[in-house]
Design an enzyme around this catalytic site. Sequence first.
Site, PDB file in Angstrom:
ATOM      1  N   TYR A   1      -2.245  -0.775  10.241  1.00 25.41           N
ATOM      2  CA  TYR A   1      -2.215  -1.029   8.799  1.00 25.41           C
ATOM      3  C   TYR A   1      -0.837  -0.702   8.219  1.00 25.41           C
ATOM      4  CZ  TYR A   1      -3.830  -1.022   3.940  1.00 25.41           C
ATOM      5  OH  TYR A   1      -3.995  -1.278   2.603  1.00 25.41           O
TER       6      TYR A   1
ATOM      7  N   SER B   1       0.872  -1.180   0.000  1.00 22.62           N
ATOM      8  CA  SER B   1       0.000   0.000   0.000  1.00 22.62           C
ATOM      9  C   SER B   1       0.903   1.222   0.000  1.00 22.62           C
ATOM     10  CB  SER B   1      -0.855   0.005   1.273  1.00 22.62           C
ATOM     11  OG  SER B   1      -1.477   1.260   1.467  1.00 22.62           O
TER      12      SER B   1
HETATM   13  P1  NAD Z   1     -11.598  -5.764  -0.235  1.00 22.36           P
HETATM   14  O1  NAD Z   1     -11.999  -5.663   1.199  1.00 22.36           O
HETATM   15  O2  NAD Z   1     -12.499  -5.219  -1.282  1.00 22.36           O
HETATM   16  O3  NAD Z   1     -11.236  -7.254  -0.593  1.00 22.36           O
HETATM   17  C1  NAD Z   1     -10.389  -8.023   0.227  1.00 22.36           C
HETATM   18  C2  NAD Z   1     -10.683  -9.492  -0.004  1.00 22.36           C
HETATM   19  O4  NAD Z   1      -9.793 -10.229   0.831  1.00 22.36           O
HETATM   20  C3  NAD Z   1     -12.115  -9.902   0.385  1.00 22.36           C
HETATM   21  O5  NAD Z   1     -12.680 -10.690  -0.648  1.00 22.36           O
HETATM   22  C4  NAD Z   1     -11.916 -10.708   1.658  1.00 22.36           C
HETATM   23  O6  NAD Z   1     -12.878 -11.750   1.819  1.00 22.36           O
HETATM   24  C5  NAD Z   1     -10.525 -11.267   1.440  1.00 22.36           C
HETATM   25  N1  NAD Z   1      -9.893 -11.658   2.688  1.00 22.36           N
HETATM   26  C6  NAD Z   1      -9.797 -10.945   3.837  1.00 22.36           C
HETATM   27  N2  NAD Z   1      -9.194 -11.673   4.776  1.00 22.36           N
HETATM   28  C7  NAD Z   1      -8.900 -12.869   4.219  1.00 22.36           C
HETATM   29  C8  NAD Z   1      -8.283 -14.055   4.689  1.00 22.36           C
HETATM   30  N3  NAD Z   1      -7.886 -14.167   5.964  1.00 22.36           N
HETATM   31  N4  NAD Z   1      -8.120 -15.087   3.829  1.00 22.36           N
HETATM   32  C9  NAD Z   1      -8.541 -14.991   2.550  1.00 22.36           C
HETATM   33  N5  NAD Z   1      -9.168 -13.919   2.058  1.00 22.36           N
HETATM   34  C10 NAD Z   1      -9.339 -12.870   2.889  1.00 22.36           C
HETATM   35  O7  NAD Z   1     -10.156  -5.031  -0.294  1.00 22.36           O
HETATM   36  P2  NAD Z   1      -9.363  -4.323  -1.504  1.00 22.36           P
HETATM   37  O8  NAD Z   1      -9.553  -2.871  -1.416  1.00 22.36           O
HETATM   38  O9  NAD Z   1      -9.649  -5.024  -2.764  1.00 22.36           O
HETATM   39  O10 NAD Z   1      -7.862  -4.594  -1.017  1.00 22.36           O
HETATM   40  C11 NAD Z   1      -7.081  -5.657  -1.515  1.00 22.36           C
HETATM   41  C12 NAD Z   1      -5.652  -5.457  -1.066  1.00 22.36           C
HETATM   42  O11 NAD Z   1      -5.172  -4.185  -1.509  1.00 22.36           O
HETATM   43  C13 NAD Z   1      -5.471  -5.463   0.452  1.00 22.36           C
HETATM   44  O12 NAD Z   1      -4.259  -6.105   0.774  1.00 22.36           O
HETATM   45  C14 NAD Z   1      -5.387  -3.988   0.798  1.00 22.36           C
HETATM   46  O13 NAD Z   1      -4.671  -3.751   1.976  1.00 22.36           O
HETATM   47  C15 NAD Z   1      -4.661  -3.464  -0.424  1.00 22.36           C
HETATM   48  N6  NAD Z   1      -4.879  -2.027  -0.645  1.00 22.36           N
HETATM   49  C16 NAD Z   1      -6.127  -1.523  -0.788  1.00 22.36           C
HETATM   50  C17 NAD Z   1      -6.288  -0.162  -0.980  1.00 22.36           C
HETATM   51  C18 NAD Z   1      -7.632   0.471  -1.135  1.00 22.36           C
HETATM   52  O14 NAD Z   1      -7.714   1.707  -1.029  1.00 22.36           O
HETATM   53  N7  NAD Z   1      -8.695  -0.265  -1.392  1.00 22.36           N
HETATM   54  C19 NAD Z   1      -5.162   0.678  -1.038  1.00 22.36           C
HETATM   55  C20 NAD Z   1      -3.899   0.110  -0.892  1.00 22.36           C
HETATM   56  C21 NAD Z   1      -3.759  -1.242  -0.703  1.00 22.36           C
END
Ligand code: NAD
Length: 255
Positions: A155, A142
């Site tokens: 985080y 991130s």
């Molecule tokens: P999201 O919440 O839309 O999706 C996350 C998915 O991970 C969900 O389907 C959830 O069921 C799954 N998940 C959670 N815990 C789990 C586990 N223990 N085992 C298996 N699956 C699990 O999130 P997103 O926004 O798509 O984020 C995806 C990645 O990108 C994450 O690592 C997040 O930290 C990173 N990220 C997101 C953002 C943002 O702004 N959305 C920014 C930077 C980084």
Amino acid sequence: MFSLANKITLVTGAGSGIGAAIAEVFAHAGAHVFVADRDTQGGHATVERIKATKASAEFIALDVTSEGDCERARQTAHNAFGRLDVLVNNAGIGHVGTILQTTAADLDRLYAVNVRGTFSVTKAFLPGMIERKNGVIINLASIGGIVAVRDRLAYCATKFAIVGLTKSIALDHAKQGIRCNCICPGRVETPFVTARLKEYPDPVAAYKEMASTQAIGRMAKPEEIAAAALYLASDEASFMTGSEFVIDGGWSAGK
Ligand code: NAD
């Protein structure tokens, strides 16, 4: 350009948001995609969207905090195809709070999914990749793994750890045919962000504030992050390892 024809890939957390977008773009580039998630409903929905376009995907139930699940996922992929070419450690969870607003239990929960989950899934698949002297690992860090983000103590701690994990894997296994990079997105409009917004007293004001952190003035779409994953997974990125691929709409460019 950026073909993944005949590549066997697995994306954790592919039942939602960025993971779902990565799974879809990989499948459309010719890969078989294991859509791995602890959320069965979300995972199956991604698989159905992919199959509706005649591309190739299947669901694997995987909680990244369970070493047993990680081993079962490895067996499923290896029994079906004898290998995994590309692993995307995308599953992740968030939390809002300064150090004073974060409990040890909050920190442990985020660490278990974001860091130990990435560690465990990678440990399951890396030996097979090394054996074939070929493998690509992409970790979702991130912008919170590059600079501190206000009120995101737990985080940021886990995302800085993912950058370290990425560089260590890249360095230790580069000569064994493994490439490992991470992607560092700014804010991306997914259920992950929607969930965080609900933790603020004024979600509408919080949304505006979150969008304005990016110099571009908006959040990213999941597809804009998936495009980077496609490049990193492809043979065109053959000289790229140990990097943080920052896609933050100019967030970290300066104030
Ligand atoms: P999201 O919440 O839309 O999706 C996350 C998915 O991970 C969900 O389907 C959830 O069921 C799954 N998940 C959670 N815990 C789990 C586990 N223990 N085992 C298996 N699956 C699990 O999130 P997103 O926004 O798509 O984020 C995806 C990645 O990108 C994450 O690592 C997040 O930290 C990173 N990220 C997101 C953002 C943002 O702004 N959305 C920014 C930077 C980084």
